[in-house]
Every structure is written in C-alpha cells, then in structure tokens.
Write a protein that holds these residues in place. Structure first.
Motif, mmCIF file in Angstrom:
data_model
loop_
_atom_site.group_PDB
_atom_site.id
_atom_site.type_symbol
_atom_site.label_atom_id
_atom_site.label_comp_id
_atom_site.label_asym_id
_atom_site.label_seq_id
_atom_site.Cartn_x
_atom_site.Cartn_y
_atom_site.Cartn_z
ATOM 1 N N ASN A 23 7.738 2.519 -0.694
ATOM 2 C CA ASN A 23 8.262 1.035 -0.842
ATOM 3 C C ASN A 23 8.478 0.378 -2.089
ATOM 4 N N ASN A 77 0.993 -1.280 0.055
ATOM 5 C CA ASN A 77 -0.052 -0.047 0.134
ATOM 6 C C ASN A 77 0.979 1.256 -0.008
ATOM 7 N N ASN A 78 2.084 1.142 -0.091
ATOM 8 C CA ASN A 78 2.925 2.374 -0.091
ATOM 9 C C ASN A 78 3.965 2.429 -1.124
#
Length: 290
Positions: free
Chosen positions: A227, A223-224
């Motif tokens: 990342n 979800n990032n």
C-alpha cells in the motif's frame, strides 16, 4: 522379499538372454530362471517369451516393467533417506531474517533444500538485535542480519542495503541534499510502515529521520508495504523504504538513494559456532560457495 527378484526381472528385461542377465547379476542361470518363475507364479501370468534367439517381454511383462522401474527408483530414494537418517542429515533449521533479505532469501533456501530435502526450514522474521539474542540462546540456528555485536557469533558479509526516497515517477524535483528532502517532506505526505506490524523497518526509518534532523509534518502510517509503494506513486505522496523491498519494481517509481547517518548498512549471515551442528555448517558453506 521380492526386491532381488524385481531387480533380476529388470536386468533380464534389458538383456539379450538369461545367460547375459545372469552374468550381469553375478548369479547362475538356474537361479535367475527360478527367480523369474517365482514372480510369474505370484503374478499369475508369463513375463517373458523364450526362443532360439533369446528372451522377450510379453505384453503383460512390458506393463510390469514400467512399474518395476518406478518401484526401484522409489526404493533407491528410500535407501537414501535411511542413509541420511543414520548420518544425522535430517532435522530442522530455524532461520531468522530481516526485511533486507525478503527478496534474496528464497533463492538461498531453494538452493539448499534442493540438495537437502529432508531438512525442514522454519523461517522467523526478526530484528537483528532479536536474532542475535536467539542465536546465543540456541533458538535460532542461522540468522540473516546486520553485523552482530557479540564476538561469539560468526558473521559472513553478503552485501549491503540502503534507504531510498521514493516518489511519483513524474516527479522532477531532484534530491541532492537534506534541504531538498525537507522541501519534499513539507509539501507531500510521507507514507510509512507502522511500528506495530513492521517494528524493525519502522525503527530503521524513524532513526534515519531523527538522526538527520528531518521533519515530516504530514505522515500516514499503514501496516501494508505494498500500500505504501502504491500510495507513493500518487501525486502529493512520498515514502522512504530500503532498496531491498523495492528492488524489483524501481522502474515504475522515482527512487533516489539517500545520504546521511543510518542511510546504509551491511548485511550478512550469522551463526553461533559453539552451538552449530553439521546442518548449520553445511548450509553456511554451501551458501558461501555459490
């Protein structure tokens, strides 16, 4: 009740004499003298020293002068606010945007709020489809999105966004066609945004992969976005993201523009002219003039 007297004090402080100040204020000298005396009575000390050469601020008067200037500046701002309220130039603008505008929207908003500080901006990250619905219902005032379908919605094109194939900066394998993409997807893990947190972005990438018959046997969802970018810079990982999200950090990655259906799309600003108020039209016109 002291506004006129404070202004008279400031004018006198920057004039050579009471007569000179009275002329600037368009009042009689006795009237000015009375105003200054009333201030001195309220404050409890002298503001000016008078002699044959003119009038001068006392030490106390010099201190009061600095505060008086600040007070009149605040008063001017107050009157400006009052004028804006009367003219209806205060309120709230609900603005929607897609991921393609994350890096350019702050500058647009800052340019507007610098000249319209009384307008509150509320931002909503939404898909283009959802923004179109909310423009029609009146829930949104302005939308930064792909070109709308409904002709009732006005649209001004700003530019375009496109997908990039992103890999480690030391990766030497070129991307020339879909065979090259499939080769890279076969031997690496494709890192993608999840569909729960990044609905619009996830759908954009998934549709691209599907429409161009690209296979990705090894996939990792997160979800990032940051990342994903970090992981793509590691060996054996790759990702597909819009240029708008990595524009400022492309120099640290290997980024190749993708080809095929859904790899590029136009973006712009939209508004519902039937519902648009003065604030909306002002926002749009000022943005277009930049």
């Amino acid at each position: 009740m002291y506004v006129k007297k404070i202004r008279s004090f400031i004018v006198l402080a920057t004039s050579d004499s009471f007569r000179d100040a009275a002329d600037k204020l368009n009042i009689t000298q006795p009237t000015l003298t009375k105003q200054i005396q009333l201030l001195e009575d309220v404050f409890g000390f002298k503001l000016f020293v008078r002699d044959n050469h003119g009038c001068y601020l006392t030490d106390e008067g010099k201190i009061i002068y600095k505060y008086a200037l600040s007070l009149t500046n605040e008063l001017e701002r107050l009157l400006c606010v009052v004028k804006k309220i009367k003219n209806g130039t205060t309120g709230v603008l609900n603005i929607g945007y897609t991921f393609s505008f994350i890096n350019i929207l702050p500058e647009i908003i800052n340019n507007y709020t610098e000249h319209h500080p009384m307008i509150k901006i509320q931002l909503h990250e939404l898909s283009s489809l959802e923004q179109e619905k909310r423009l029609l219902s009146g829930e949104l005032d302005i939308a930064f999105m792909e070109k709308p379908v409904n002709k009732q919605i006005k649209y001004e094109e700003i530019g375009s966004d496109y997908l990039l194939f992103i890999s480690n900066s030391k990766e030497n394998f070129p991307i020339n066609d879909f065979r090259d993409i499939n080769h890279m997807l076969d031997k690496n893990t494709l890192c993608l945004p999840d569909c729960e947190t990044n609905v619009d972005l996830s759908q954009k990438i998934s549709k691209y992969l599907s429409r161009n018959s690209l296979n990705y046997p090894n996939v990792y969802y997160t979800n990032n976005i940051y990342n994903i970018i970090s992981m793509a810079n590691l060996h054996s990982n790759v990702t597909i993201l819009p240029n708008s999200l990595v524009h400022n950090i492309k120099s640290t990655l290997k980024c190749e523009k993708l080809m095929g259906k859904g790899s590029k799309w136009k973006i712009g600003v939209s508004w519902n002219e039937a519902r648009a108020g003065t604030d909306v039209l002002t926002f749009v016109n000022e943005m277009k003039s930049k």
